[in-house]
Design a protein around this motif. Structure first.
Motif, PDB file in Angstrom:
ATOM      1  N   MET A  47       0.011  10.047   8.603  1.00 23.11           N
ATOM      2  CA  MET A  47       2.034  10.250   8.680  1.00 23.11           C
ATOM      3  C   MET A  47       1.347  11.034  10.206  1.00 23.11           C
ATOM      4  O   MET A  47       2.934  11.109  10.492  1.00 23.11           O
TER       5      MET A  47
ATOM      6  N   ALA B 160      -2.315   2.855  -0.753  1.00 27.50           N
ATOM      7  CA  ALA B 160      -2.719   4.167  -0.250  1.00 27.50           C
ATOM      8  C   ALA B 160      -1.457   4.916  -0.514  1.00 27.50           C
ATOM      9  O   ALA B 160      -0.984   6.549   0.195  1.00 27.50           O
ATOM     10  N   LEU B 161      -0.391   4.745  -1.226  1.00 30.64           N
ATOM     11  CA  LEU B 161       0.768   5.240  -1.880  1.00 30.64           C
ATOM     12  C   LEU B 161      -0.055   7.020  -2.574  1.00 30.64           C
ATOM     13  O   LEU B 161      -0.572   6.514  -3.150  1.00 30.64           O
ATOM     14  N   LEU B 162       0.774   7.467  -2.161  1.00 29.54           N
ATOM     15  CA  LEU B 162       0.498   9.369  -2.946  1.00 29.54           C
ATOM     16  C   LEU B 162       0.463   9.028  -4.674  1.00 29.54           C
ATOM     17  O   LEU B 162       2.071   9.164  -5.049  1.00 29.54           O
ATOM     18  N   SER B 163       0.096   8.785  -6.145  1.00 27.76           N
ATOM     19  CA  SER B 163      -0.045   8.155  -7.033  1.00 27.76           C
ATOM     20  C   SER B 163       0.628   9.306  -7.516  1.00 27.76           C
ATOM     21  O   SER B 163       1.037   9.081  -8.830  1.00 27.76           O
TER      22      SER B 163
ATOM     23  N   ASN C 231      -8.872   7.328  -2.675  1.00 27.26           N
ATOM     24  CA  ASN C 231      -8.100   6.421  -2.391  1.00 27.26           C
ATOM     25  C   ASN C 231      -7.335   5.914  -1.658  1.00 27.26           C
ATOM     26  O   ASN C 231      -6.321   5.080  -1.377  1.00 27.26           O
ATOM     27  N   GLU C 232      -7.784   6.701  -0.287  1.00 24.31           N
ATOM     28  CA  GLU C 232      -7.061   6.905   1.025  1.00 24.31           C
ATOM     29  C   GLU C 232      -5.959   7.466   1.378  1.00 24.31           C
ATOM     30  O   GLU C 232      -4.810   7.772   2.451  1.00 24.31           O
ATOM     31  N   GLU C 233      -5.600   8.044  -0.161  1.00 26.62           N
ATOM     32  CA  GLU C 233      -4.240   9.369   0.457  1.00 26.62           C
ATOM     33  C   GLU C 233      -4.469   9.898   1.022  1.00 26.62           C
ATOM     34  O   GLU C 233      -3.560   9.876   1.774  1.00 26.62           O
TER      35      GLU C 233
ATOM     36  N   ILE D  22       0.798  14.285   9.384  1.00 21.37           N
ATOM     37  CA  ILE D  22       0.974  15.509   8.980  1.00 21.37           C
ATOM     38  C   ILE D  22      -0.633  16.629   8.352  1.00 21.37           C
ATOM     39  O   ILE D  22      -1.160  15.369   7.990  1.00 21.37           O
TER      40      ILE D  22
ATOM     41  N   LEU E  35       8.283  11.356   2.271  1.00 19.46           N
ATOM     42  CA  LEU E  35       7.132  12.327   2.196  1.00 19.46           C
ATOM     43  C   LEU E  35       7.565  12.576   3.699  1.00 19.46           C
ATOM     44  O   LEU E  35       7.730  14.049   4.634  1.00 19.46           O
TER      45      LEU E  35
ATOM     46  N   ALA F  43      -4.229   8.637   4.549  1.00 21.43           N
ATOM     47  CA  ALA F  43      -3.164   7.969   4.598  1.00 21.43           C
ATOM     48  C   ALA F  43      -1.998   9.096   5.396  1.00 21.43           C
ATOM     49  O   ALA F  43      -0.847   9.469   5.974  1.00 21.43           O
TER      50      ALA F  43
ATOM     51  N   ARG G  70       3.763  11.253  -6.221  1.00 20.30           N
ATOM     52  CA  ARG G  70       4.779  10.986  -6.460  1.00 20.30           C
ATOM     53  C   ARG G  70       5.411   9.307  -6.426  1.00 20.30           C
ATOM     54  O   ARG G  70       5.629   8.298  -6.364  1.00 20.30           O
TER      55      ARG G  70
END
Lengths: 262, 275
Positions: B148, A94-97, B139-141, B150, A107, B144, A99
């Motif tokens: 965090m 789940a990385l921000l695609s 994508n679960e972003e 946020i 972040l 996520a 960035r």
């Protein structure tokens, strides 16, 4: 209600998605600096437990505590503050695609702390070095392999120095060597930072490498909890079948017949 | 089984009830989505922190605003051209072609400029917002970001909402200018109307009230389009297919809402200011 003494405590938690009951009166305690591994079949509710602790899901009933905070009762603002003490590594990272690697790790620092740009850069470099990703800091997630993504996700989860880290299938989909690297990394980083960890997995090798304690989730409940060496010797037929990977036993009762008939 | 035995009028009533319930649920969902976004953003400001980074806001304003100028300008130019030409020949029959500048100016500043811009932005930017946030959700972003600590609403939604809120009036103005300019060309070429005379006629017929009406409307259109697009994006379910369905639904809902809101606005406005 008594005040919890553990890092994480789940009391009689029930959870269901529409008609499907996933957790059925689950109770679980996790002590500080422990590395608990929750084992269970795919779809048994392991990831749900992690999401409940994080508060991104709310249980149908029961209480969940992180330190003295009752996650299930916290308002949005308080919950967001509590989450800053918990790191999460998702199954697919789940990385921000949009960035880069370093922007992903930076972040939480940018959004939640008052650190200057140079301080943030320094911390990001340190964390990326810890996971061996310092040379990939300018790459986008799509340019990384599965194992590299997991390492970046681990760095991101640790960047705010959390007290608890939740890992959802950290070595799933990785080759055995990279899986071992990730497991070693988890052990080293959690020991070094004195972080408590809860890992949900069904990868047995990985589980026995990481765990200081193991718990077996079956039909919505924890049916066995023990140290890895005791867990291996468990007399519980479900645990025994799960560990051996046999098709004979209570786990597939009825299911195998149905598949064969088709 | 009860449905199988139900009489047609009962089925129709059931259908209407079902649609009404879904409609009200969606309206409520978008309303609370806007409220929660404001709340999360202001809570952040109260703590003395910026709710989102300026670069994020400017990236969206550039994409939604600057990059939309050619489309909005061109479509409005051609519409202004057509409108002036078609009405001009009709008005010429009665010797009243000098009404063309006022007609085009009032029609665009009060109504067509904001409405056309709203429809174009709902299709162009609304779809992009929904697809982008929908993919992040799948994508679960988004989870996520939430995990965090946020706030995803103030981090992802607020800059998009604010960008469209401020850019809609600017783009409506571009639309108005393009249409009026196009009609001036028609007036010059077909009805021998000099530019200074054309401008005088526009100034004589256009009231400040018309301009303010259009601008106010545009602000609301921008807010609604962004809210609907982001809401649809963050409520995506069902993987890639879900993103596709939500994007289509987002565009349809946003366009319908813009037209519906415009009608409502005009009814209220003409009730208080009938002329």
């Amino acid at each position: 209600m008594s005040t919890p003494t553990h890092m994480v405590e789940m009391r009689d938690v029930c959870m269901q998605f529409e008609e499907k009951k996933v957790l059925d009166g689950l109770s679980l305690k996790v002590a500080p600096q422990e590395r608990l591994v929750i084992l269970g079949q795919s779809g048994s509710g392991k990831s749900t437990i992690l999401r409940l602790i994080l508060g991104t899901l709310r249980p149908a009933s029961g209480s969940i505590f992180f330190r003295r905070h009752e996650i299930t009762r916290l308002q949005r603002g308080r919950l967001q503050r509590v989450r800053q003490h918990i790191g999460m590594v998702y199954q697919y990272s789940a990385l921000l695609s949009s960035r880069t690697v370093s922007e992903n790790v930076a972040l939480p620092l940018e959004e939640l702390t008052d650190k200057s740009r140079s301080e943030i850069d320094k911390i990001v470099d340190e964390k990326l070095e810890l996971v061996g990703m310092e040379d990939s800091k300018d790459l986008l997630p799509e340019e990384l392999s599965g194992g590299m993504r997991k390492r970046v996700a681990l760095a991101r989860a640790l960047v705010l120095q959390p007290e608890l880290i939740l890992l959802d299938e950290p070595s799933a989909g990785l080759d055995p060597v990279i899986a071992s690297v990730i497991d070693e990394l988890i052990i080293t980083l959690t020991e070094k930072s004195k972080v408590t960890s809860i890992t949900a997995t069904h990868e047995m090798d990985s589980a026995f490498r990481i765990a200081t304690r193991m718990a077996m989730l079956y039909q919505g409940k924890i049916i066995e909890e023990a140290k890895p060496e005791e867990f291996k010797q468990s007399k519980n037929p479900v645990v025994a079948q799960f560990l051996s990977g046999s098709t004979e036993g209570p786990i597939l009762e009825g299911t195998l017949d149905a598949i064969t008939k088709k | 089984m009860a449905n199988a035995r139900a009489q047609p009028p009962v089925l129709v009533a059931q259908g209407i009830g079902h649609l009404t319930r879904n409609f009200l649920r969606e309206v409520g969902g978008v309303f609370w989505f806007i409220v929660n976004t404001f709340q999360e953003t202001f809570e952040r400001i109260q703590k003395g922190r910026v709710p989102f980074r300026a670069t994020s806001f400017f990236r969206h304003t550039e994409r939604a605003g600057v990059d939309s100028v050619p489309l909005v300008g061109l479509v409005s130019f051609f519409l202004g051209l057509t409108m002036a030409l078609l009405t001009g020949y009709q008005l010429q029959r009665f010797g009243t072609e000098r009404l063309i500048p006022g007609l085009v100016a009032i029609a665009f500043t009060r109504e067509l400029g904001p409405l056309l811009t709203g429809i174009m932005l709902a299709a162009r930017i609304g779809a992009a917002f929904t697809a982008e946030l929908g993919t992040m959700q799948v994508n679960e972003e988004v989870e996520a970001i939430e995990a965090m600590g946020i706030g995803p609403l103030r981090f992802l939604v607020a800059p998009r909402m604010l960008a469209l809120f401020f850019l809609m009036p600017c783009l409506s103005t571009v639309s108005n200018i393009a249409a009026i300019f196009a009609s001036s060309l028609v007036c010059k070429a077909y009805f021998s109307m000099a530019f200074p005379y054309f401008l005088d006629l526009v100034k004589d017929s256009l009231l400040i009230r018309d301009i303010i009406t259009g601008i106010l409307k545009s602000f609301m259109f921008g807010l609604l389009i962004a809210a609907i697009a982001c809401y649809r994006g963050l409520t995506v379910k069902g993987g890639a297919a879900g993103v596709g369905t939500s994007t289509t639904s987002s565009v349809v809902t946003a366009i319908t809402t813009v037209i519906g809101f415009d009608t409502l606005y005009n009814i209220v406005y003409t009730t208080f200011y009938p002329t």
